[in-house]
Design a protein around this motif. Structure first.
Motif, PDB file in Angstrom:
ATOM      1  N   CYS A 162      15.200  -0.829  -4.625  1.00  0.00           N
ATOM      2  CA  CYS A 162      14.267  -1.967  -4.537  1.00  0.00           C
ATOM      3  C   CYS A 162      12.881  -1.560  -4.046  1.00  0.00           C
ATOM      4  O   CYS A 162      11.912  -2.300  -4.235  1.00  0.00           O
ATOM      5  CB  CYS A 162      14.829  -3.019  -3.583  1.00  0.00           C
ATOM      6  N   PHE A 163      12.762  -0.410  -3.379  1.00  0.00           N
ATOM      7  CA  PHE A 163      11.466  -0.050  -2.786  1.00  0.00           C
ATOM      8  C   PHE A 163      10.897   1.242  -3.345  1.00  0.00           C
ATOM      9  O   PHE A 163       9.732   1.563  -3.116  1.00  0.00           O
ATOM     10  CB  PHE A 163      11.616   0.064  -1.261  1.00  0.00           C
ATOM     11  N   GLY A 164      11.702   1.988  -4.055  1.00  0.00           N
ATOM     12  CA  GLY A 164      11.241   3.255  -4.611  1.00  0.00           C
ATOM     13  C   GLY A 164      12.441   3.947  -5.230  1.00  0.00           C
ATOM     14  O   GLY A 164      13.586   3.642  -4.879  1.00  0.00           O
ATOM     15  N   ASP A 165      12.135   4.833  -6.167  1.00  0.00           N
ATOM     16  CA  ASP A 165      13.202   5.497  -6.934  1.00  0.00           C
ATOM     17  C   ASP A 165      12.820   6.975  -7.009  1.00  0.00           C
ATOM     18  O   ASP A 165      11.657   7.300  -7.272  1.00  0.00           O
ATOM     19  CB  ASP A 165      13.244   4.839  -8.319  1.00  0.00           C
ATOM     20  N   PRO A 166      13.766   7.891  -6.757  1.00  0.00           N
ATOM     21  CA  PRO A 166      13.401   9.307  -6.722  1.00  0.00           C
ATOM     22  C   PRO A 166      12.915   9.845  -8.058  1.00  0.00           C
ATOM     23  O   PRO A 166      12.223  10.868  -8.097  1.00  0.00           O
ATOM     24  CB  PRO A 166      14.692  10.009  -6.284  1.00  0.00           C
ATOM     25  N   TRP A 167      13.262   9.203  -9.154  1.00  0.00           N
ATOM     26  CA  TRP A 167      12.827   9.671 -10.468  1.00  0.00           C
ATOM     27  C   TRP A 167      11.621   8.895 -10.991  1.00  0.00           C
ATOM     28  O   TRP A 167      10.772   9.434 -11.666  1.00  0.00           O
ATOM     29  CB  TRP A 167      13.978   9.563 -11.471  1.00  0.00           C
ATOM     30  N   GLU A 168      11.554   7.594 -10.678  1.00  0.00           N
ATOM     31  CA  GLU A 168      10.500   6.745 -11.244  1.00  0.00           C
ATOM     32  C   GLU A 168       9.377   6.436 -10.265  1.00  0.00           C
ATOM     33  O   GLU A 168       8.374   5.831 -10.630  1.00  0.00           O
ATOM     34  CB  GLU A 168      11.111   5.435 -11.774  1.00  0.00           C
ATOM     35  N   GLY A 169       9.548   6.803  -8.984  1.00  0.00           N
ATOM     36  CA  GLY A 169       8.503   6.534  -7.999  1.00  0.00           C
ATOM     37  C   GLY A 169       8.510   5.085  -7.546  1.00  0.00           C
ATOM     38  O   GLY A 169       9.579   4.500  -7.352  1.00  0.00           O
ATOM     39  N   ARG A 170       7.322   4.510  -7.410  1.00  0.00           N
ATOM     40  CA  ARG A 170       7.227   3.139  -6.894  1.00  0.00           C
ATOM     41  C   ARG A 170       7.894   2.160  -7.838  1.00  0.00           C
ATOM     42  O   ARG A 170       7.789   2.297  -9.063  1.00  0.00           O
ATOM     43  CB  ARG A 170       5.769   2.750  -6.697  1.00  0.00           C
ATOM     44  N   VAL A 171       8.553   1.174  -7.270  1.00  0.00           N
ATOM     45  CA  VAL A 171       9.233   0.162  -8.087  1.00  0.00           C
ATOM     46  C   VAL A 171       8.518  -1.174  -7.854  1.00  0.00           C
ATOM     47  O   VAL A 171       8.478  -1.661  -6.716  1.00  0.00           O
ATOM     48  CB  VAL A 171      10.728   0.050  -7.705  1.00  0.00           C
ATOM     49  N   PRO A 172       7.921  -1.754  -8.912  1.00  0.00           N
ATOM     50  CA  PRO A 172       7.185  -3.003  -8.711  1.00  0.00           C
ATOM     51  C   PRO A 172       8.083  -4.131  -8.207  1.00  0.00           C
ATOM     52  O   PRO A 172       9.229  -4.271  -8.635  1.00  0.00           O
ATOM     53  CB  PRO A 172       6.648  -3.331 -10.119  1.00  0.00           C
TER      54      PRO A 172
END
Ligand code: HMG
Ligand code: MG
Length: 319
Positions: A162-172
């Protein structure tokens, strides 16, 4: 070593906080799914029993996932059978994770009454954790929730990353709200917002809760699930309390992580959460002394000290 029965925080309530919160213990599931060594089923059962005895109202016991994906929890059926034998019918109300219909069938065969599905806010983690695309995960969950509800089960839904993803970075934030609403619309009763890799910060937590509110999802339907990778879990909990959320996931001793998110570490430790809540005078029903004793006992079984600051301050070395 301090005596946990005398070492307690001063109670100084703060304005704008809930009077009472529910601590949703995930140590036996989120904690033990990530251990490299296999924990014997009887030790897991004793862990669950000790957590319940410490006053925890909800203890998520295990996962009915593919045993090849999470071998640490391959004994899910044996564990639940053993818990029913020792705790009686109440054990069937302990929540378990189920990703798909096969998992639900396994839970139904044992007469369990509370399941949790677990979706991803991002495409990459859906693929890595569930072998499904973001859209395909809903198709997998839909019959699970429908059948579980028809059978009278309670269904919780998690959203990961919900706050960030190790592959995609920031998560809107909007992306998380869209996924979360879709899971609730399937028929889940509660949505647990997961900071799987612990990168969230307090303002981000507030913004996410407000965005759900604007989308018609009130704090009564939300839970917060923090991992403490960057040491932000307690600050994020305070932000959640100020926003009115009353359910917090936590793991005894701070055990935890996700085998499919390499940067995930332990959950918010239950003892650290209890210390914060006790200091604020917020009711939760958990006995800190028994919690610390349980985590020290578990640390002894795992052969390493607990990562929880409060357990280390109060509990001494594992034995
Ligand atoms: P798949 O390989 O796509 O499965 O995995 P499938 O549907 O293609 O089925 C393949 C075979 O697996 C079949 O057997 C099925 O019967 C069997 P075959 O016909 O080939 O002999 N199978 C099962 N067996 C037992 N139990 C099952 C099951 N399902 C299928 N439930 C699947 C898809 C979802 C099963 C897999 O990806 C999986 O098990 N993933 C689980 C990953 C996981 O548990 N991750 C950790 C939990 S999530 C988390 O920690 C985050 C959270 O804490 C919140 C946060 O922090 O963000 C919740
Ligand atoms: Mg987790």
């Amino acid at each position: 070593m301090s005596d946990p029965s005398t070492a307690l925080p001063a109670v100084v309530p703060a304005a704008g906080m809930p009077e009472r919160v529910t601590i949703y213990e995930v140590g036996p599931r989120d904690g033990l799914q990530n251990e490299t060594a296999t924990v014997p089923t009887e030790v897991k059962a004793e862990f669950v029993r000790r957590l319940l005895a410490a006053g925890l109202p909800v203890v998520e016991a295990t996962s009915f996932v593919h045993p090849r994906w999470v071998p640490q929890l391959a004994d899910a059926a044996d564990l639940m059978t053993g818990l029913v034998a020792t705790l009686g019918e109440d054990a069937r109300g302990l929540p378990v994770l189920v990703p798909n219909e096969r998992g639900l069938d396994r839970a139904l065969e044992l007469g369990l009454r509370h399941v949790a599905i677990f979706g991803s806010a991002t495409e990459t983690f859906a693929t890595r954790n569930l072998n499904r695309s973001l859209d395909e995960q809903f198709a997998m969950f839909e019959p699970v929730v429908t059948r579980a509800r028809e059978a009278g089960l309670d269904v919780r839904a998690y959203v990961s990353m919900c706050f960030g993803d190790p592959w995609e970075g920031r998560v809107p934030v909007d992306q998380v709200v869209t996924v979360g609403k879709r899971l609730l619309d399937l028929g889940a009763s509660q949505l647990s917002l997961g900071d799987t890799i612990g990168v969230g910060t307090a303002g981000h937590v507030t913004a996410l809760i407000e965005a759900f509110g604007s989308a018609g999802v009130g704090t009564d339907r939300l839970a917060l699930h923090f991992h403490d990778t960057y040491g932000q879990a307690l600050a994020n909990t305070l932000a959640g309390l100020r926003s009115g959320v009353t359910t917090y996931d936590a793991s005894a001793g701070g055990l935890g992580g996700c085998p499919y998110a390499k940067s995930a570490t332990g959950n918010l430790a239950t003892e650290d959460l209890v210390w914060l809540l006790d200091g604020l005078g917020i009711e939760h029903g958990v006995d800190l002394r028994q919690m610390v004793a349980t985590s020290v006992w578990m640390a002894g079984r795992l052969g390493r000290p607990s990562p929880s600051a409060v357990v280390r301050a109060l509990g001494g070395e594992p034995r």
